[in-house]
Design an enzyme around this catalytic site. Structure first.
Site: not given
Ligand code: NAP
Length: 306
Positions: A130, A133-134
């Site tokens: 992701c 997300c990261d």
């Protein structure tokens, strides 16, 4: 015994949440069970530009809106993982927290990410599925994305705004992604597209430090130092609960037509987990509506019989 709901929906992505909206508007009691986070795959999409009525909206905002709409209409929404589903009259749904009885069940379990299956993938920090997300953890660093579809290109473009350099690695010569995304990536000075390239090994002890690459056309082996690899190599249907009940289609999807009816009375399949030609946000929502209306009809027939 466990509490009874007219309709239990398994999965809190666009299909499941849309089904909750339709079923509640039809006056049915609804329990929606989600094991992880609401919104499904769309929740981590930085920008959705193909949902009618919104020229651009973040996936997170769209997910929040869908959730709020279902909740405001009175759907009971719980973060619980379904362990098993026992068909019957009523159906029995067992989660990690309890047991529920349901007149009808809508399976809207979506897809989960596919992985490259490389040794160390689960263990090494820096391997992610992701980018949204990261990605921020790797600001100013060199990163790579594996895949040649829309997700891989979206991820590369997203990361290019944060990271020093992004290398996109794709196993074939031609990209599967929409040409508009490919052209946008080609126009970025800090994105390198490496077609005909596969990752054969991950380097690093605790953290990823580099990738071993192989050119599939020439056989040449090389090393690419990176601090993160974002795997965007597609999805596979999430059918763990249903696999024990149905013969899945050859690609692993739940067989059901446009009416979302499965071979088991009172069980419906909606969204990306269903056999279908087009898997898009809009078609997931369409399935949610179709499945909910069919489930409401099933509940009416149940009530007539009893
Ligand atoms: P996808 O379109 O299935 O692409 C997966 C990519 O990963 C393909 O390029 C595939 O290579 C590659 N791949 C698969 N298995 C691999 C392996 N074992 N090793 C190396 N590479 C592998 O998946 P996606 O990009 O996640 O998209 C899923 C769906 O969502 C698609 O319908 C897509 O259009 C849609 N989507 C739309 C948007 C949008 O903004 N409209 C954004 C994201 C996703 P091959 O090409 O060689 O098969």
């Amino acid at each position: 015994m466990g509490p009874y709901f007219d309709i239990v929906i398994v999965g809190g992505g666009p299909a499941g949440l849309t089904a909750a909206v339709y079923a509640r508007r039809a006056g049915r009691s609804v329990l929606l069970l989600e094991r992880e986070s609401f919104g499904g795959q769309i929740a981590s999409s930085p920008k959705v530009e193909n949902f009618p009525g919104f020229s651009a909206i973040s996936g997170a905002e769209l997910s929040d809106r869908l959730y709020s709409q279902a909740e405001a209409l009175g759907a009971q929404i719980e973060l619980e993982e379904v362990q098993s589903l026992q068909p019957g009259t009523p159906h029995t749904v067992t989660t990690d927290y309890g047991v529920y009885r349901a007149g009808a069940v809508i399976l809207a379990t979506g897809m989960q990410h596919r992985s490259l299956g490389l040794p160390g993938e689960d263990r090494l920090a820096g391997v992610s599925f992701c980018a949204v997300c990261d990605g921020a953890f790797y600001a100013g660093q060199d990163t790579a994305v594996a895949g040649g579809g829309n997700t891989a290109f979206q991820d590369a473009l997203y990361l290019a705004d944060i990271c020093r350099h992004v290398t996109l690695l794709h196993r074939r010569e031609e990209f599967r992604a929409d040409p508009v995304l490919v052209e946008e990536a080609r126009g970025r000075s800090n994105i390198t597209l490496l077609p005909s390239t596969v990752v054969t090994a991950l380097e690093g002890t605790d953290r990823l430090t580099g990738l071993v690459l192989k050119n599939t056309a020439t056989g040449e082996v090389s090393r690419l130092p990176v601090s993160a690899l974002f795997e965007a190599v597609g999805q596979q249907p999430e059918t763990r609960v249903a696999a024990a009940l149905f013969s899945l289609d050859p690609a692993g999807f739940l067989p059901a037509g446009e009416d979302c009816l499965t071979s088991i009375p009172g069980l419906f399949a909606a969204g990306d987990c269903r056999t279908k030609a087009v898997r898009q946000l809009t078609t997931a929502c369409a399935d949610g509506a179709a499945a909910a209306l069919a489930a409401c009809q099933f509940c009416r027939e149940l009530e007539r019989r009893t």
